[in-house]
Write an enzyme that holds these catalytic residues in place. Sequence first.
Site, PDB file in Angstrom:
ATOM      1  N   TYR A  55       1.747  10.206 -16.872  1.00  7.44           N
ATOM      2  CA  TYR A  55       2.755  10.383 -15.825  1.00  7.44           C
ATOM      3  C   TYR A  55       3.853  11.286 -16.374  1.00  7.44           C
ATOM      4  CZ  TYR A  55       0.677   6.296 -13.475  1.00  7.44           C
ATOM      5  OH  TYR A  55      -0.172   5.407 -12.864  1.00  7.44           O
ATOM      6  N   PRO A 109      -1.017   0.595  -2.012  1.00  7.23           N
ATOM      7  CA  PRO A 109      -0.988  -0.488  -1.019  1.00  7.23           C
ATOM      8  C   PRO A 109      -0.363  -0.061   0.306  1.00  7.23           C
ATOM      9  CG  PRO A 109       0.759  -0.799  -2.613  1.00  7.23           C
ATOM     10  CD  PRO A 109      -0.094   0.330  -3.123  1.00  7.23           C
ATOM     11  N   GLY A 120      -0.998   2.887   1.630  1.00  8.71           N
ATOM     12  CA  GLY A 120      -1.777   4.021   2.080  1.00  8.71           C
ATOM     13  C   GLY A 120      -1.329   5.279   1.375  1.00  8.71           C
ATOM     14  N   PHE A 135       0.620  11.140   1.211  1.00  7.82           N
ATOM     15  CA  PHE A 135       0.427  12.567   1.450  1.00  7.82           C
ATOM     16  C   PHE A 135       0.072  12.865   2.907  1.00  7.82           C
ATOM     17  CE2 PHE A 135      -0.780  11.685  -2.974  1.00  7.82           C
ATOM     18  CZ  PHE A 135       0.177  12.453  -3.618  1.00  7.82           C
ATOM     19  N   LEU A 143       1.376   2.457   7.630  1.00  3.00           N
ATOM     20  CA  LEU A 143       2.753   2.138   8.000  1.00  3.00           C
ATOM     21  C   LEU A 143       2.973   2.208   9.510  1.00  3.00           C
ATOM     22  CD1 LEU A 143       4.761   3.960   5.178  1.00  3.00           C
ATOM     23  CD2 LEU A 143       4.058   1.559   5.320  1.00  3.00           C
TER      24      LEU A 143
END
Length: 296
Positions: A57, A212, A214, A217, A224
């Site tokens: 990361y 979690p 989704g 992007f 949601l």
Amino acid sequence: MDTYPLGSYTVGRVGFGAMQLPGPGVFGPPRDHDQAVAVLKRALELGIDHIDTAQIYGPDVANELIREALHPYPAGLALVSKVGGKRDEQGNWLPAQEPDDLRAQLEENLRTLDTDRLAAVNLRLFGAGEAVPDTVDRDLFDRQLSTMIQARDEGLIDGIGLSNIGVDHLRTALERTEIACVQNAYNLLDRTSQPVLELCVEHGIAFVPFFPLGSGFLPDNPVLNYPAVVREAQKLGRTPAQIVLAWTLSVAPNVLLIPGTSSVTHLEENTAVRDITLDEQTKRELDGAATAAETS
């Protein structure tokens, strides 16, 4: 149930994922360094004791921010990382799966976090693209597991985790060693990893879903924007993300969340999902969301 075992640790079921702390594409320095440090400090103030990170990361950025903000680490803080991948100069995600790769990545995680031991390290497998591998490459997987077991026996890690796996991978691993946690994609509309989750429940293994909420992007995130999510959020005066995270916690007692953010406000919202209880009708509707989506 507010806590669950993560290897030999017992952690709160809402932790923090450091993936959003680096710059765009999880690559390069953060947009706002001071805010990233503030988010990490606030996480501990809110009682979070499980932080998920990775040397890739940034690379190095998330780990170095964690070290800057939180070192020396408080007792009981479970730092969890992962191995199995690398980044190129353009920020592309590439597999790095040979045992020597895994060992080098593990040592890099320890160095950048400035710690002698991690609560767990996930072996992240790569299939075609980001998919779960179709089959178990038994020879490679055995050598990978041997590397992880050796690291645990040397005291470099407390527990072995697996990520992006199928049921056969988990069954094969359990023939050789205890598994502390599994990280797989799982959300309201994608239950592909349901059999893996159920096997984790059976063996008392922590299940840590990634994505979690989704995909972030997509311009119109179907998770949601799922009607029951929106309705419940309006009824309770919460955000859709909070409703989705609360539902994810309700799926099974071994589910541990690691929602990531670079915003203190969003961190506080994510942590507050511990106090949300969904009514039975909403819970049933959300439980059936994946089936409803497939048939619509």
